[in-house]
Scaffold this motif. Sequence first.
Motif, mmCIF file in Angstrom:
data_model
loop_
_atom_site.group_PDB
_atom_site.id
_atom_site.type_symbol
_atom_site.label_atom_id
_atom_site.label_comp_id
_atom_site.label_asym_id
_atom_site.label_seq_id
_atom_site.Cartn_x
_atom_site.Cartn_y
_atom_site.Cartn_z
ATOM 1 N N ILE A 119 -3.446 7.874 9.221
ATOM 2 C CA ILE A 119 -3.746 8.194 7.828
ATOM 3 C C ILE A 119 -3.781 6.903 7.006
ATOM 4 N N ALA A 120 -4.547 6.913 5.923
ATOM 5 C CA ALA A 120 -4.558 5.794 4.971
ATOM 6 C C ALA A 120 -4.435 6.348 3.567
ATOM 7 N N ARG A 121 -3.690 5.641 2.726
ATOM 8 C CA ARG A 121 -3.600 5.990 1.300
ATOM 9 C C ARG A 121 -4.077 4.793 0.498
ATOM 10 N N TYR A 122 -4.978 5.048 -0.412
ATOM 11 C CA TYR A 122 -5.572 3.970 -1.195
ATOM 12 C C TYR A 122 -6.128 4.540 -2.500
ATOM 13 N N ASP A 123 -6.486 3.671 -3.408
ATOM 14 C CA ASP A 123 -7.062 4.075 -4.690
ATOM 15 C C ASP A 123 -8.510 4.502 -4.453
ATOM 16 N N GLU A 124 -8.736 5.804 -4.431
ATOM 17 C CA GLU A 124 -10.066 6.301 -4.119
ATOM 18 C C GLU A 124 -11.066 6.083 -5.260
ATOM 19 N N SER A 125 -10.556 5.681 -6.418
ATOM 20 C CA SER A 125 -11.469 5.369 -7.523
ATOM 21 C C SER A 125 -11.980 3.932 -7.465
ATOM 22 N N ALA A 126 -11.350 3.103 -6.628
ATOM 23 C CA ALA A 126 -11.785 1.708 -6.501
ATOM 24 C C ALA A 126 -13.077 1.631 -5.695
ATOM 25 N N THR A 127 -13.920 0.694 -6.043
ATOM 26 C CA THR A 127 -15.143 0.492 -5.259
ATOM 27 C C THR A 127 -14.783 -0.161 -3.934
ATOM 28 N N ALA A 128 -15.641 0.017 -2.947
ATOM 29 C CA ALA A 128 -15.393 -0.577 -1.631
ATOM 30 C C ALA A 128 -15.234 -2.088 -1.727
ATOM 31 N N ALA A 129 -15.980 -2.707 -2.640
ATOM 32 C CA ALA A 129 -15.914 -4.162 -2.793
ATOM 33 C C ALA A 129 -14.582 -4.612 -3.380
ATOM 34 N N ASP A 130 -13.922 -3.723 -4.150
ATOM 35 C CA ASP A 130 -12.663 -4.098 -4.796
ATOM 36 C C ASP A 130 -11.439 -3.852 -3.923
ATOM 37 N N LEU A 131 -11.584 -3.069 -2.876
ATOM 38 C CA LEU A 131 -10.446 -2.778 -2.012
ATOM 39 C C LEU A 131 -10.052 -4.021 -1.222
ATOM 40 N N ASN A 132 -8.747 -4.258 -1.122
ATOM 41 C CA ASN A 132 -8.285 -5.403 -0.325
ATOM 42 C C ASN A 132 -6.860 -5.165 0.135
ATOM 43 N N PHE A 133 -6.504 -5.831 1.215
ATOM 44 C CA PHE A 133 -5.166 -5.733 1.772
ATOM 45 C C PHE A 133 -4.299 -6.849 1.208
ATOM 46 N N THR A 134 -3.256 -6.461 0.487
ATOM 47 C CA THR A 134 -2.304 -7.444 -0.016
ATOM 48 C C THR A 134 -1.207 -7.646 1.028
ATOM 49 N N ASP A 135 -0.340 -8.616 0.787
ATOM 50 C CA ASP A 135 0.786 -8.831 1.690
ATOM 51 C C ASP A 135 1.766 -7.674 1.564
ATOM 52 N N GLY A 136 2.494 -7.416 2.614
ATOM 53 C CA GLY A 136 3.438 -6.310 2.597
ATOM 54 C C GLY A 136 4.319 -6.320 3.831
ATOM 55 N N SER A 137 4.682 -5.128 4.278
ATOM 56 C CA SER A 137 5.572 -4.987 5.426
ATOM 57 C C SER A 137 4.913 -4.136 6.503
ATOM 58 N N LEU A 138 5.170 -4.501 7.754
ATOM 59 C CA LEU A 138 4.798 -3.677 8.891
ATOM 60 C C LEU A 138 6.092 -3.083 9.426
ATOM 61 N N VAL A 139 6.174 -1.763 9.429
ATOM 62 C CA VAL A 139 7.398 -1.061 9.825
ATOM 63 C C VAL A 139 7.145 -0.350 11.151
ATOM 64 N N ILE A 140 7.978 -0.637 12.133
ATOM 65 C CA ILE A 140 7.887 -0.032 13.460
ATOM 66 C C ILE A 140 9.070 0.906 13.622
ATOM 67 N N THR A 141 8.791 2.183 13.858
ATOM 68 C CA THR A 141 9.853 3.181 13.957
ATOM 69 C C THR A 141 9.739 3.921 15.276
ATOM 70 N N MET A 142 10.852 4.013 15.999
ATOM 71 C CA MET A 142 10.938 4.818 17.212
ATOM 72 C C MET A 142 11.927 5.943 16.961
ATOM 73 N N GLU A 143 11.463 7.171 17.199
ATOM 74 C CA GLU A 143 12.293 8.347 16.951
ATOM 75 C C GLU A 143 12.368 9.209 18.199
ATOM 76 N N PRO A 144 13.377 9.002 19.030
ATOM 77 C CA PRO A 144 13.523 9.855 20.219
ATOM 78 C C PRO A 144 13.965 11.256 19.818
ATOM 79 N N GLU A 145 13.527 12.246 20.581
ATOM 80 C CA GLU A 145 13.986 13.611 20.314
ATOM 81 C C GLU A 145 15.491 13.711 20.533
ATOM 82 N N GLN A 146 15.986 12.950 21.491
ATOM 83 C CA GLN A 146 17.425 12.884 21.753
ATOM 84 C C GLN A 146 17.854 11.423 21.633
#
Length: 284
Positions: free
Chosen positions: A91-118
């Motif tokens: 899934i992606a969440r972004y400002d859908e009112s922004a034009t394709a030319a205005d969209l850009n990836f800013t700096d942020g965090s990459l989160v890695i999550t492991m969730e075992p059932e047990q």
Amino acid sequence: MSHTDQLQRFSFDNTDIRGEIAHLETAYQEVIRRHNYPPLIAGVVGQLMAATALLSANLKFAGRLTLQMRMQGNITLLQAETNEKGQLRAIARYDESATAADLNFTDGSLVITMEPEQGQRYQGITAIAGGNIASALEDYFAQSEQLPSQFWLAADGQRFATGLMLQKLPTAAGQEADPDAWDRVNHLAGTVKEEELLQLPAATLLHRLFHEEQTRIYPASELSFFCTCSKPRIAAAIAQLGQDELNAMLQEQSKIDITCEFCQQHYSFDQAQVDALFSPQPLH
């Protein structure tokens, strides 16, 4: 050239280097066709799915692995997840009112999550700059896992998404049989072209890159699109709002409509179904 969705593991004889190639075609297309993502986002969603598939080999248990890119700006979240069966969604969440030319990836965090059932949930976080997933994962494995790793990720925004990973496993001091192997295979892998990653079957790509090495190829595992949403799961989620809140919503509209963000499946709940969520279960 078309190829099936699969994760191909390989290693190099007489070294402590392992690798994986993840090819996504149908699974990637299933995500893209459900959302009208701009090309920039569609491409990085594919890269994130490929990266998640590569990391799925770390799932030695029943459970879920999630990669999240959290950012400020007009693209706020990209998320891909998989389970031990290689079933993926994104899934992606972004400002859908922004034009394709205005969209850009800013700096942020990459989160890695492991969730075992047990067992215990694990989460690791590393910085990500400009949407560069490969570089962020390399930093994460170097700093948090002390495993030198290299990633090559590619997606065309429409049909194919692919990832190649090399990883150097720990060796006992003084017991490395081929000390030059890591630099050598990284140099060879670094010659790969994006179109080769996207279009060549894993066996062909491995031969083209590493035909001078003693490469051992293991049985491939399947990858696929699968969404974990269901009416009982959605029901349990909306029940958290409480009966009064749900009844108030039903007074404004005849039913409560929910759409899964991942797969766009629609679910509806009428008054009788909401009442049933809070009725005592009969004793058996």
